[in-house]
Motif scaffolding. Structure first.
Motif, PDB file in Angstrom:
ATOM      1  N   GLU A  25      44.493  29.868  35.356  1.00 30.30           N
ATOM      2  CA  GLU A  25      45.268  30.088  37.276  1.00 30.30           C
ATOM      3  C   GLU A  25      45.676  31.277  37.469  1.00 30.30           C
ATOM      4  N   ASP A  26      46.630  32.252  36.818  1.00 28.97           N
ATOM      5  CA  ASP A  26      47.018  33.299  36.465  1.00 28.97           C
ATOM      6  C   ASP A  26      45.717  33.980  37.535  1.00 28.97           C
ATOM      7  N   THR A  27      44.424  34.173  37.041  1.00 33.39           N
ATOM      8  CA  THR A  27      43.831  35.128  37.443  1.00 33.39           C
ATOM      9  C   THR A  27      42.862  34.513  39.618  1.00 33.39           C
ATOM     10  N   THR A  28      43.207  32.730  39.173  1.00 32.68           N
ATOM     11  CA  THR A  28      43.460  32.760  40.790  1.00 32.68           C
ATOM     12  C   THR A  28      44.300  33.176  41.764  1.00 32.68           C
ATOM     13  N   ASP A  29      45.362  32.773  40.999  1.00 37.24           N
ATOM     14  CA  ASP A  29      46.455  33.296  41.825  1.00 37.24           C
ATOM     15  C   ASP A  29      46.681  34.880  42.021  1.00 37.24           C
ATOM     16  N   TYR A  30      46.588  35.705  41.290  1.00 39.16           N
ATOM     17  CA  TYR A  30      46.194  37.160  41.842  1.00 39.16           C
ATOM     18  C   TYR A  30      45.023  37.257  42.669  1.00 39.16           C
ATOM     19  N   MET A  31      44.097  36.824  42.743  1.00 33.61           N
ATOM     20  CA  MET A  31      42.810  36.932  43.282  1.00 33.61           C
ATOM     21  C   MET A  31      43.675  36.916  45.106  1.00 33.61           C
ATOM     22  N   LYS A  32      43.870  35.445  44.513  1.00 33.03           N
ATOM     23  CA  LYS A  32      44.377  34.998  46.394  1.00 33.03           C
ATOM     24  C   LYS A  32      46.092  36.020  46.544  1.00 33.03           C
ATOM     25  N   SER A  33      46.623  35.924  45.942  1.00 29.55           N
ATOM     26  CA  SER A  33      47.758  37.027  46.355  1.00 29.55           C
ATOM     27  C   SER A  33      46.750  38.769  46.919  1.00 29.55           C
ATOM     28  N   LYS A  34      45.622  38.903  46.864  1.00 31.60           N
ATOM     29  CA  LYS A  34      45.166  39.998  46.374  1.00 31.60           C
ATOM     30  C   LYS A  34      44.324  40.553  48.092  1.00 31.60           C
ATOM     31  N   LYS A  35      43.617  38.882  48.030  1.00 27.77           N
ATOM     32  CA  LYS A  35      42.988  38.388  49.297  1.00 27.77           C
ATOM     33  C   LYS A  35      41.566  39.104  48.854  1.00 27.77           C
ATOM     34  N   MET A  36      41.402  38.483  47.225  1.00 26.72           N
ATOM     35  CA  MET A  36      39.868  39.196  46.822  1.00 26.72           C
ATOM     36  C   MET A  36      38.326  37.672  48.021  1.00 26.72           C
ATOM     37  N   PRO A  37      37.685  38.806  48.426  1.00 27.25           N
ATOM     38  CA  PRO A  37      36.651  37.674  48.602  1.00 27.25           C
ATOM     39  C   PRO A  37      35.912  37.583  47.889  1.00 27.25           C
ATOM     40  N   TRP A  38      35.639  38.688  47.179  1.00 24.99           N
ATOM     41  CA  TRP A  38      35.012  38.208  45.898  1.00 24.99           C
ATOM     42  C   TRP A  38      34.520  37.799  44.998  1.00 24.99           C
ATOM     43  N   PRO A  39      33.567  36.967  43.882  1.00 22.08           N
ATOM     44  CA  PRO A  39      33.774  36.567  43.105  1.00 22.08           C
ATOM     45  C   PRO A  39      33.751  36.271  41.923  1.00 22.08           C
ATOM     46  N   ALA A  40      34.697  35.669  40.962  1.00 24.62           N
ATOM     47  CA  ALA A  40      34.812  36.167  39.363  1.00 24.62           C
ATOM     48  C   ALA A  40      34.112  35.800  38.263  1.00 24.62           C
ATOM     49  N   ILE A  41      34.077  36.291  37.036  1.00 26.37           N
ATOM     50  CA  ILE A  41      33.466  35.912  36.177  1.00 26.37           C
ATOM     51  C   ILE A  41      34.780  34.360  35.744  1.00 26.37           C
ATOM     52  N   SER A  42      33.583  33.128  35.665  1.00 26.44           N
ATOM     53  CA  SER A  42      34.542  31.883  34.743  1.00 26.44           C
ATOM     54  C   SER A  42      35.868  32.412  33.945  1.00 26.44           C
ATOM     55  N   PHE A  43      36.952  32.713  34.075  1.00 25.42           N
ATOM     56  CA  PHE A  43      37.875  32.075  32.593  1.00 25.42           C
ATOM     57  C   PHE A  43      37.261  32.207  31.675  1.00 25.42           C
ATOM     58  N   GLY A  44      37.034  32.611  30.564  1.00 29.25           N
ATOM     59  CA  GLY A  44      37.068  32.664  28.968  1.00 29.25           C
ATOM     60  C   GLY A  44      35.577  32.892  28.613  1.00 29.25           C
ATOM     61  N   LYS A  45      34.580  33.221  30.003  1.00 30.21           N
ATOM     62  CA  LYS A  45      33.257  33.262  29.823  1.00 30.21           C
ATOM     63  C   LYS A  45      32.514  35.157  30.090  1.00 30.21           C
ATOM     64  N   GLU A  46      34.342  36.215  29.721  1.00 38.92           N
ATOM     65  CA  GLU A  46      33.684  37.295  29.884  1.00 38.92           C
ATOM     66  C   GLU A  46      32.421  37.462  28.894  1.00 38.92           C
ATOM     67  N   ASP A  47      33.266  37.129  27.290  1.00 41.08           N
ATOM     68  CA  ASP A  47      32.232  37.710  26.026  1.00 41.08           C
ATOM     69  C   ASP A  47      30.569  36.555  25.520  1.00 41.08           C
ATOM     70  N   LYS A  48      30.488  35.804  26.427  1.00 41.26           N
ATOM     71  CA  LYS A  48      28.951  35.530  26.272  1.00 41.26           C
ATOM     72  C   LYS A  48      28.251  36.050  27.198  1.00 41.26           C
ATOM     73  N   ILE A  49      28.572  36.699  28.111  1.00 44.94           N
ATOM     74  CA  ILE A  49      27.642  37.540  28.911  1.00 44.94           C
ATOM     75  C   ILE A  49      27.698  39.223  28.781  1.00 44.94           C
ATOM     76  N   ASP A  50      26.377  39.409  28.035  1.00 43.24           N
ATOM     77  CA  ASP A  50      26.257  40.322  27.817  1.00 43.24           C
ATOM     78  C   ASP A  50      26.704  41.827  28.180  1.00 43.24           C
ATOM     79  N   VAL A  51      25.637  42.182  29.357  1.00 44.06           N
ATOM     80  CA  VAL A  51      26.143  43.014  29.956  1.00 44.06           C
ATOM     81  C   VAL A  51      27.918  43.019  30.663  1.00 44.06           C
ATOM     82  N   VAL A  52      28.650  42.308  30.410  1.00 41.22           N
ATOM     83  CA  VAL A  52      29.558  42.128  30.368  1.00 41.22           C
ATOM     84  C   VAL A  52      30.719  42.689  29.716  1.00 41.22           C
ATOM     85  N   ARG A  53      30.302  42.117  28.531  1.00 38.15           N
ATOM     86  CA  ARG A  53      30.527  42.379  26.725  1.00 38.15           C
ATOM     87  C   ARG A  53      30.096  43.743  26.631  1.00 38.15           C
ATOM     88  N   ASN A  54      29.256  44.653  26.887  1.00 40.42           N
ATOM     89  CA  ASN A  54      28.637  45.411  26.043  1.00 40.42           C
ATOM     90  C   ASN A  54      29.227  47.197  27.266  1.00 40.42           C
TER      91      ASN A  54
END
Length: 90
Positions: A25-54
């Protein structure tokens, strides 16, 4: 939020937010408040994606630019990375 490609983009890269918020919810609210048109990594999935974790930042704001082959082109705090990014897209 699920990542999606912007097929109409003319940029030589894709922007994807990796949030450090404490809830989806915090991520979604932040993106909406800043009018970010780009996608985000799903919340809680950051550590499961090698390129993000590394390429996790040691602080925020932080920018990592990774090319199509997975090579890290820029990895720095946002203030030092932005001038490098501007050169990259010229």
């Amino acid at each position: 939020m699920k990542p999606k490609k912007d097929k109409g983009s003319k940029m030589p890269f894709e922007v994807i937010l990796v949030s450090s918020d404490r809830s989806e919810e915090d991520t979604t609210d932040y993106m909406k408040s800043k009018k970010m048109p780009w996608p985000a990594i799903s919340f809680g999935k950051e550590d499961k994606i090698d390129v993000v974790r590394n390429n996790s930042p040691r602080g925020i704001p932080y920018i990592a630019v990774i090319d199509k082959s997975g090579k890290v082109v820029i990895k720095d705090n946002a203030f030092d990375a932005l001038p490098k990014l501007k050169k990259l897209i010229k």
